[in-house]
Scaffold this active site. Structure first.
Site, short mmCIF file in Angstrom:
data_model
loop_
_atom_site.label_atom_id
_atom_site.label_comp_id
_atom_site.label_asym_id
_atom_site.label_seq_id
_atom_site.Cartn_x
_atom_site.Cartn_y
_atom_site.Cartn_z
N HIS A 1 -0.64 -39.86 25.81
CA HIS A 1 -1.39 -40.05 24.46
C HIS A 1 -0.46 -40.55 23.55
CE1 HIS A 1 0.04 -36.30 23.36
NE2 HIS A 1 0.04 -36.28 22.34
C1 UD1 Z 1 -1.86 -35.70 17.39
C2 UD1 Z 1 -0.49 -35.29 17.09
C3 UD1 Z 1 0.37 -35.17 18.18
C4 UD1 Z 1 -0.49 -34.13 19.30
C5 UD1 Z 1 -1.73 -34.83 19.59
C6 UD1 Z 1 -2.35 -34.00 20.59
C7 UD1 Z 1 0.23 -35.84 14.84
C8 UD1 Z 1 1.24 -36.64 13.97
N1 UD1 Z 1 0.12 -36.09 16.28
O1 UD1 Z 1 -1.82 -37.01 17.94
O2 UD1 Z 1 1.63 -34.45 18.09
O3 UD1 Z 1 0.39 -34.22 20.63
O4 UD1 Z 1 -2.46 -34.94 18.32
O5 UD1 Z 1 -3.80 -34.51 20.74
O6 UD1 Z 1 -0.32 -35.02 14.22
N2 UD1 Z 1 -9.49 -39.41 17.80
C9 UD1 Z 1 -10.68 -39.21 18.15
N3 UD1 Z 1 -11.12 -37.75 18.12
C10 UD1 Z 1 -10.57 -36.88 17.54
C11 UD1 Z 1 -9.12 -36.90 17.15
C12 UD1 Z 1 -8.61 -38.32 17.31
O7 UD1 Z 1 -11.37 -40.05 18.65
O8 UD1 Z 1 -11.05 -35.68 17.57
C13 UD1 Z 1 -8.97 -40.69 17.81
C14 UD1 Z 1 -8.92 -41.28 16.61
O9 UD1 Z 1 -8.97 -42.91 16.77
C15 UD1 Z 1 -7.51 -41.26 15.97
C16 UD1 Z 1 -6.61 -41.09 17.15
O10 UD1 Z 1 -7.27 -40.36 18.28
O11 UD1 Z 1 -7.17 -42.29 15.25
C17 UD1 Z 1 -5.32 -40.66 16.91
O12 UD1 Z 1 -5.54 -39.12 16.40
P1 UD1 Z 1 -4.34 -38.61 15.44
O13 UD1 Z 1 -4.89 -37.02 14.96
O14 UD1 Z 1 -4.17 -39.41 14.42
O15 UD1 Z 1 -3.25 -38.31 16.52
P2 UD1 Z 1 -3.15 -37.92 17.97
O16 UD1 Z 1 -2.48 -39.16 18.72
O17 UD1 Z 1 -4.24 -37.10 18.46
#
Ligand code: UD1
Length: 363
Positions: free
Chosen positions: A206
């Site tokens: 991811h």
């Molecule tokens: C975050 C953490 C990362 C961790 C990861 C575990 C930061 C900088 N990164 O990254 O360290 O390893 O979580 O999962 O905080 N999204 C959904 N549903 C959700 C959450 C996210 O669809 O419940 C999608 C959205 O499109 C979002 C993308 O995932 O834009 C990324 O989510 P985000 O929380 O920004 O970062 P992660 O890549 O999940």
């Protein structure tokens, strides 16, 4: 009474906050509150973990959702500040290295509230990783730093953090693993997916550096193709990775791999059962490097560095980077090797949260 606001926001935070919330119960002088920032909000990424790990309902959910790093971090800060002003805690406790960690840490310190960081001192020395910036900045402003492995002690010393702020508490994520391992054996996930113990691989990817770029992800996909030709391979896919497959033109390649199966992100117990019985795990996660070490399962980490070096020196982890040939050759080597159970890193004994609660109760 010592009021402590505890922060969780993203999936890897939930396994770290669960044993802390439990450990506080033994200290009647501690009054903990739980705040969920809402950084992760899908059922499989959040609610399921609260249920399975028996985490109390958050006292507050800030519901920030997704956004760019600046927007997400700023939004958490805006919404957390009034919470601190209203509840006037003596401590804010943050865990891990996600955007919620630094956002709430900054708010606390700017309002003169003491800050404790659980899982302090980890360093990848790669400042292009958002998590590395979150770790460095959070540690720089924390009043108590709870370290999970020996490298953390060294790193904090090099950065000039005074010894009296630093406690080698152990690994709270492993507290959760040990507390749930037996329960996870009841999971039916292997039957549901038609797998035999030891007869499959698990993949999770991811990180933006791996899954946002067509060339990098394309190369990793080549490696996964070779791996799935050897053994059935299960890939519980993070939403970021799901969104990227069609964008990067990789959806057809994934569909064509006969033995690679993409599934939704799994709950904690199913995922624990799945990893505990895997032949090899291929991942770019931080926590899974630690979990496979305790489970005695080979881990190939699709990164050039790790902030958790004890999993390489004392565990089952190998850094394989993103070069497909290197991933495939290391995979083949590991498959041919039986694993003598490696030594358990110091203080990964299931009692880290108890030690942390004890220190907080004394302050
Ligand atoms: C975050 C953490 C990362 C961790 C990861 C575990 C930061 C900088 N990164 O990254 O360290 O390893 O979580 O999962 O905080 N999204 C959904 N549903 C959700 C959450 C996210 O669809 O419940 C999608 C959205 O499109 C979002 C993308 O995932 O834009 C990324 O989510 P985000 O929380 O920004 O970062 P992660 O890549 O999940």
């Amino acid at each position: 009474m010592t009021r402590i606001i505890n922060i969780c926001g993203a999936r890897p935070n939930f396994m770290k906050i669960a044993p802390l919330m439990r450990a506080y119960r033994k200290h009647p002088n501690l009054a903990p509150l739980l705040v969920h920032t809402g950084q992760h909000y899908d059922r499989n990424m959040s609610e399921l973990f609260f249920k399975q790990l028996d985490i109390p309902e958050p006292d507050l959910n800030l519901e920030v959702g997704s956004g760019s790093h600046a927007v997400q971090t700023a939004e958490i800060m805006k919404r957390f500040e009034p919470v601190v002003l209203e509840h006037k805690p003596q401590w804010v406790v943050v865990v891990g290295d996600v955007n919620s960690t630094i956002a709430c840490g900054l708010v606390a310190k700017k309002l003169g509230v003491k800050l404790a960081h659980v899982e302090a001192g980890l360093r990848s020395f790669d400042r292009s990783m958002p998590e590395e910036l979150n770790r460095l900045l959070t540690d720089a402003i924390s009043d108590l730093l709870f370290v999970s492995e020996p490298s953390g002690l060294q790193n904090l010393k090099h950065e000039g953090i005074p010894d009296e702020k630093v406690h080698f508490a152990g690994n709270v994520m492993i507290d959760t693993l040990r507390a749930n391992l037996e329960h996870a054996q009841h999971s039916k996930i292997l039957n549901e997916l038609g797998l035999q113990a030891g007869g499959y691989n698990v993949v999770t990817l991811h990180r933006p550096s791996n899954v946002d770029d067509a060339t990098v992800f394309g190369g990793i996909t080549n490696a996964l193709d070779a791996i799935q030709q050897d053994l059935p391979t299960i890939f519980p896919m993070h939403p970021r990775t799901v969104h990227n497959l069609p964008k990067l033109g990789l959806a057809d390649r994934f569909a064509a791999m006969k033995q690679l199966r993409v599934v939704e992100p799994l709950g904690y117990l199913d995922f624990l059962k799945l990893t505990a019985n895997a032949a090899v795990v291929v991942t770019d996660s931080g926590g899974i490097q630690e979990e496979t070490t305790i489970l005695g399962v080979w881990c190939l980490t699709v990164r050039e560095n790790t902030e958790r070096p004890v999993t390489v020196t004392n565990g089952t982890n190998t850094l394989v980077g993103t070069d497909p040939d290197r991933i495939i050759s290391t995979y083949r080597r590991r498959r041919a090797e039986t694993l003598d159970h490696p030594p358990v890193p110091d203080k990964w004994d299931g009692r880290a949260a108890e030690r942390i609660a004890e220190v907080l109760a004394q302050h």
